[in-house]
Design a protein around this motif. Structure first.
Motif, mmCIF file in Angstrom:
data_model
loop_
_atom_site.group_PDB
_atom_site.id
_atom_site.type_symbol
_atom_site.label_atom_id
_atom_site.label_comp_id
_atom_site.label_asym_id
_atom_site.label_seq_id
_atom_site.Cartn_x
_atom_site.Cartn_y
_atom_site.Cartn_z
ATOM 1 N N THR A 65 -7.193 -1.898 -4.842
ATOM 2 C CA THR A 65 -6.456 -2.680 -3.856
ATOM 3 C C THR A 65 -5.911 -1.741 -2.785
ATOM 4 O OG1 THR A 65 -4.349 -2.468 -5.039
ATOM 5 C CG2 THR A 65 -5.787 -4.321 -5.656
ATOM 6 N N THR A 67 -2.848 -1.268 -1.681
ATOM 7 C CA THR A 67 -1.638 -0.576 -2.118
ATOM 8 C C THR A 67 -1.969 0.559 -3.081
ATOM 9 O OG1 THR A 67 -0.364 -2.619 -1.895
ATOM 10 C CG2 THR A 67 0.620 -0.856 -3.198
ATOM 11 N N ASN A 68 -2.835 0.286 -4.040
ATOM 12 C CA ASN A 68 -3.204 1.319 -5.004
ATOM 13 C C ASN A 68 -4.006 2.444 -4.357
ATOM 14 O OD1 ASN A 68 -1.921 -0.003 -7.089
ATOM 15 N ND2 ASN A 68 -3.770 -1.043 -7.787
ATOM 16 N N ILE A 126 2.951 3.602 2.483
ATOM 17 C CA ILE A 126 3.316 2.714 1.380
ATOM 18 C C ILE A 126 4.451 1.795 1.798
ATOM 19 C CG2 ILE A 126 4.365 2.659 -0.923
ATOM 20 C CD1 ILE A 126 2.772 5.166 -1.591
ATOM 21 N N ASP A 129 3.009 -0.822 4.085
ATOM 22 C CA ASP A 129 2.225 -1.766 3.288
ATOM 23 C C ASP A 129 3.124 -2.767 2.580
ATOM 24 O OD1 ASP A 129 -0.385 -2.474 1.708
ATOM 25 O OD2 ASP A 129 1.118 -2.070 0.162
ATOM 26 N N ARG A 130 4.190 -2.288 1.959
ATOM 27 C CA ARG A 130 5.110 -3.177 1.239
ATOM 28 C C ARG A 130 5.857 -4.093 2.217
ATOM 29 N NH1 ARG A 130 3.576 -4.937 -2.535
ATOM 30 N NH2 ARG A 130 1.674 -4.330 -1.432
ATOM 31 N N ALA A 133 3.504 -6.872 3.122
ATOM 32 C CA ALA A 133 3.307 -7.746 1.967
ATOM 33 C C ALA A 133 4.476 -8.694 1.771
ATOM 34 C CB ALA A 133 3.106 -6.899 0.712
ATOM 35 N N TYR A 140 -1.318 -11.296 4.362
ATOM 36 C CA TYR A 140 -1.427 -9.895 3.943
ATOM 37 C C TYR A 140 -2.872 -9.506 3.632
ATOM 38 C CZ TYR A 140 -1.073 -5.765 0.964
ATOM 39 O OH TYR A 140 -1.260 -4.525 0.406
ATOM 40 N N THR A 149 -7.220 0.259 5.115
ATOM 41 C CA THR A 149 -6.341 1.220 4.447
ATOM 42 C C THR A 149 -7.001 2.586 4.348
ATOM 43 O OG1 THR A 149 -5.359 -0.571 3.137
ATOM 44 C CG2 THR A 149 -5.004 1.669 2.362
ATOM 45 N N TYR A 297 6.032 5.608 -8.196
ATOM 46 C CA TYR A 297 5.063 4.693 -7.608
ATOM 47 C C TYR A 297 3.964 4.242 -8.561
ATOM 48 C CZ TYR A 297 7.168 5.761 -3.122
ATOM 49 O OH TYR A 297 8.045 5.897 -2.100
#
Length: 331
Positions: A65, A67-68, A126, A129-130, A133, A140, A149, A297
Motif C-alpha cells: 500500500t 503508506t507501507n 508519512i 499521507d496520513r 487519508a 484517498y 508514492t 511506525y
C-alpha cells in the motif's frame, strides 16, 4: 610509541610512522567498554528491526500500500544508518582515529547526511499521507496510489542527495583536495555559519513545522470523527468505545511528535555550539531515531507482529506465503 596517561587511559598515535599523525586516545575504562557494547547492540537492533520491516512489506502482497511503501523507504534509510553509519561512529568513538583517508572521510559524511535527510523526508511524506487519508478519506485511493508514492519517494531521496552534495561542496568538504585537517588520521567537518543557519531552516524548522501542523490537523479531525461516531451510536443506543480510541490516537500522535522533537531539536540546538562532546552525544541521539522509527511506525501495527511471526517461523519460504492474509478480520 606510547605515553602513560592514567591507569585506564593511554594516548598513542593513529599512524606511529607518520610525524604528522594525530594522537589516538585508547578508552579502556569499563564505562567506555560498556558504552561500546551498548552502542553496538543498538546498531544490531537497528539493522534487525528495519530489516524485518523491509522483508514484511516487500514479501507480503497485502502490505503493498502507499503508506507501507513510505514506511519501507523510511526503514531502508534507517537500515543503512544502522549498518554503515553507526559502526563507523563507534570505531571513531573507541580510539578517536580515522584510518580510511580523506576521500573516505568525505564520502562517509555525505552518506551520513543523505541517510538522515532521506529519513527526515520520509517522515514528512508519512505525515502528508496520513493527513490526506484523514482529511479526504473518500478520495484517498484515487489521490494516493502506489505509483505516485514511488515517484515521491524517488524524488525525496534525490532531493536529499542533491542538498547534501551542495551542502558539503560549499563547505569545502566534497573533494579530497579540499579537506583540511590539523593532523593525519582526523575526519572533521567544519561548517560555515551561513550553512549552519541554512541547514537548521531546511532540515529542521521547515519539516518540523510541516509535521506539527499536519499532525495537529490529523488529531483534530480524528477527534471530531470520534465525536460524530459517538453521537450517532448514542442516538441509536449503541455502546461505543470511541472515547478510548480518541485517547489512543492522541497518545500515538503525541508519542510520534515527542520523539521527533526530542531527537531533532537536541541535534540542531547542539549545532549552535562548538563542543565536540555535545556533538557526539546529540549526534548519537539523532542516530537512535533510526532505531525507534520501526517501533513507532511499524511495531505498533498489528500486521507487523503477524508478519514477524511468519518470518521467524520461516513460513515465508512457502510457495504461497506472499498471499497470506495477515489480518483477515481487520486489514
Amino acid at each position: 610509541m606510547e605515553i602513560s596517561y592514567t591507569q585506564n587511559f593511554t594516548v598513542q598515535y593513529c599512524f606511529p610512522g607518520n610525524n604528522a599523525s594525530c594522537r589516538k586516545q585508547v578508552r579502556s575504562d569499563p564505562a567506555y567498554i560498556f558504552l561500546f557494547i551498548f552502542l553496538s547492540c543498538i546498531s544490531v537492533c537497528t539493522v534487525i528491526l528495519n530489516l524485518l520491516v523491509i522483508i514484511s512489506i516487500s514479501h507480503f502482497k497485502q502490505l503493498h500500500t502507499p503508506t507501507n511503501l513510505l514506511i519501507l523507504s523510511l526503514a531502508a534509510a534507517d537500515l543503512l544508518v544502522g549498518m554503515f553509519v553507526m559502526p563507523v561512529k563507534i570505531t571513531q568513538l573507541r580510539d578517536s582515529c580515522w584510518y580510511f583517508g580523506d576521500l573516505a572521510c568525505c564520502f562517509s559524511e555525505i552518506i551520513n547526511g543523505c541517510l538522515t535527510a532521506a529519513s527526515l523526508c520520509n517522515l514528512v511524506l508519512i505525515a502528508v499521507d496520513r493527513y490526506i487519508a484523514v482529511s479526504d478519506p473518500l478520495h484517498y485511493n484515487t489521490k494516493i496510489t502506489v505509483c505516485k508514492t514511488s515517484l515521491f519517494i524517488v524524488l525525496a531521496w534525490s532531493i536529499s542527495v542533491m542538498y547534501i552534495t551542495i551542502f558539503y561542496y560549499f563547505n569545502d568538504h566534497l573533494l579530497q583536495s579540499q579537506v583540511i585537517t590539523s593532523c593525519y588520521g582526523e575526519c572533521v567537518v567544519i561548517v560555515k555559519d551561513f550553512w549552519v543557519i541554512t541547514d537548521v531552516v531546511v532540515c529542521f524548522v521547515a519539516p518540523c513545522s510541516v509535521i506539527l501542523i499536519l499532525y495537529s490537523i490529523i488529531f483534530n479531525a480524528a477527534r471530531q470523527q470520534a465525536k460524530a461516531v459517538r453521537a450517532i451510536r448514542l442516538a441509536l443506543k449503541i455502546h461505543s468505545s470511541s472515547h478510548s480510541s480518541e485517547i489512543k490516537a492522541a497518545k500515538t500522535l503525541g508519542l510520534v511528535i515527542s520523539v521527533y522533537l526530542t531527537f531533532w531539536i537536541t541535534f540542531y540546538v547542539c549545532s549552535l555550539t562548538t563542543s565536540s562532546i555535545a556533538w557526539t552525544v546529540f549526534g548519537w541521539l539523532l542516530y537512535l531515531n533510526s532505531s525507534l522509527n520501526p517501533l513507532l511506525y511499524a511495531i505498533f501495527y498489528p500486521w507487523f507482529r503477524t508478519s514477524v511471526n511468519f518470518i521467524v517461523c520461516c513460513r515465508i519460504f512457502e510457495s504461497s506465503s506472499s498471499t497470506f492474509n495477515l489480518l483477515p478480520d481487520h486489514f
